[in-house]
Design a protein around this motif. Structure first.
Motif, short mmCIF file in Angstrom:
data_model
loop_
_atom_site.label_atom_id
_atom_site.label_comp_id
_atom_site.label_asym_id
_atom_site.label_seq_id
_atom_site.Cartn_x
_atom_site.Cartn_y
_atom_site.Cartn_z
N ALA A 306 0.69 -1.07 0.21
CA ALA A 306 0.09 0.61 0.22
C ALA A 306 1.26 1.38 0.10
N ALA A 307 1.92 1.20 -0.21
CA ALA A 307 2.67 2.63 0.43
C ALA A 307 3.95 2.88 -0.92
N GLN A 308 3.87 4.26 -0.81
CA GLN A 308 4.21 5.27 -2.01
C GLN A 308 5.79 5.47 -1.72
N LEU A 309 6.19 5.36 -2.43
CA LEU A 309 8.02 5.41 -1.73
C LEU A 309 8.08 7.18 -2.20
N ILE A 310 8.24 7.64 -1.63
CA ILE A 310 9.17 9.18 -1.15
C ILE A 310 10.73 8.88 -0.63
N PRO A 311 11.37 9.12 -0.95
CA PRO A 311 12.72 9.30 -0.21
C PRO A 311 12.71 10.39 0.86
N LEU A 312 13.38 9.63 1.92
CA LEU A 312 13.54 10.96 2.76
C LEU A 312 14.23 12.01 2.34
N GLY A 313 15.18 11.49 1.48
CA GLY A 313 16.59 12.56 1.01
C GLY A 313 15.43 13.92 0.23
N SER A 314 14.32 13.79 -0.38
CA SER A 314 13.70 14.67 -1.05
C SER A 314 12.64 15.24 -0.53
N ILE A 315 12.23 14.89 0.67
CA ILE A 315 11.87 15.73 2.42
C ILE A 315 12.41 16.01 2.95
N GLU A 316 14.20 16.27 3.06
CA GLU A 316 15.11 16.82 3.61
C GLU A 316 15.30 18.04 2.56
#
Length: 378
Positions: A306-316
């Motif tokens: 069910a998860a969508q991949l959005i890496p932490l680096g793109s949040i930082e």
């Protein structure tokens, strides 16, 4: 203090290559035989450390490790074997050491090092080797060694990089707090389980640690006292940085709650368990949005469907903030990673942006353990 007992014929035969070295000789080999070394951790760094200390003839070796052998360990933790999967790492390492050198006494401590037992465990040894991979343990080991006056052989690895040094060798020597006075923010430095590590890197750094331990015990050469050795395996370059004791830093007078110290400054975030998440997904999957903040190579190994991949680096970097803000319109936002550290960091960063996100405690590791035992682990 009684004079050292001379080496017997069997010892002379086994350690003959050491005896040929004028810098070591019989006196140095006696020091190794009479030494007691504590290794905290028997994983990537501990594996070569323990093997080479035992092979060198260190008389007593202590192993502190509460973990069990997992299949993903075998890529780099060469002291363990497939037959030990699911069993104690400390006992696996002990068995391998005794097979290599039956004369070596091995003390098995199947426990985590804590502020309650660190002093008692470390005090019984001449020097300590740090084979851990997290900041709370590194600060705890360092501070206990400073309080007890024990030399500390330090090493760390991540991806293709490694570091090694010798701390607290003399009263004028730097210690780990002179390298890193304060821990980095939670989630700022991913663990090897999150960022990956080239399998030989712990072997390379662990053998450097073993070399430094042997030098300190025998009193030969120039240890990495006041020097940090930095290794970049991709370019195969070795650099050396000078370290100095910071006289202005407050002295270490006691052990503290290192888990709390390393978490200071973080924004409190709400968390749920993987079991709670599974119940919500089963009951009403449309009511929530699950985001995986791991890196793409990790998601290729295993993922929660069910998860969508959005890496932490793109949040930082801020790149994904508006995307995540938009996702909250579809349901409540939940974030997970491998073990919970990076997702907690993501939730903190999102909170600063006014986006509420709930951390899935334990991450995909806990999911594989408590929800889906068939999931591949790494």
């Amino acid at each position: 203090m009684p004079s050292p007992q001379p080496l017997n014929d069997a010892e002379r035969q086994r350690y003959s290559r050491h005896l040929l070295l004028p810098e070591v000789g019989e006196a140095g080999q006696q020091r190794l035989r009479d030494a007691a070394v504590l290794c905290v951790g028997s994983g990537g760094l501990g594996a070569p450390l323990l093997l080479y200390l035992a092979a060198a003839g260190v008389g007593r070796i202590g192993i502190v490790d509460a973990d069990v052998v997992e299949e993903s360990n075998l890529q780099r933790q060469v002291i363990h074997s497939t037959e030990w999967l699911g069993r104690s790492k400390a006992r696996s390492a002990c068995a391998r050491i005794q097979a290599l050198n039956p004369a070596c006494q091995v003390d098995v401590h199947e426990t985590m090092l804590t502020i309650d037992n660190a002093t008692a465990l470390i005090d019984g040894y001449d020097l300590v080797c740090d084979g851990t991979d997290n900041f709370p343990s590194r600060y705890l080991i360092n501070d206990a060694c400073v309080l007890l006056g024990k030399p500390l052989i330090y090493g760390s690895v991540q991806r293709f990089d490694g570091q090694a040094s010798v701390f607290n060798l003399t009263e004028e020597s730097p210690n780990y707090r002179d390298l890193l006075p304060e821990p980095p923010p939670p989630g700022a430095v991913p663990s090897c389980s999150a960022a990956g590590v080239m399998g030989v890197m712990p072997g390379l750094i662990g053998m450097i640690q073993a070399t430094e331990a042997i030098k300190v015990i025998t009193g030969i050469g120039s240890p990495l006292d006041g020097r940090l050795l930095v290794v970049d395996a991709l370019s195969m370059r070795f650099r050396e940085l000078r370290l100095q004791k910071d006289g202005s830093r407050a002295p270490i007078t006691e052990l503290v709650d290192y888990g709390q110290v390393c978490a200071e400054g973080s924004v409190p975030v709400e968390s749920i368990s993987v079991v709670e998440l599974k119940s919500m997904l089963d009951a009403d999957p449309e009511s929530l949005v699950l985001v995986d903040v791991r890196n793409p190579p990790e998601a290729e190994v295993c993922r929660i469907p069910a998860a969508q991949l959005i890496p932490l680096g793109s949040i930082e970097s801020g790149e994904a903030i508006e995307q995540l803000r938009e996702l909250t319109k579809a349901g409540r936002l939940y974030v997970h990673c491998k073990a919970g550290g990076r997702s907690a960091r993501a939730a903190e960063l999102l909170a600063v942006q006014g986006i509420e996100a709930i951390n899935v405690a334990g991450g995909i590791d806990a999911w594989a353990d408590q929800v889906d035992p068939t999931m591949v682990r790494y």
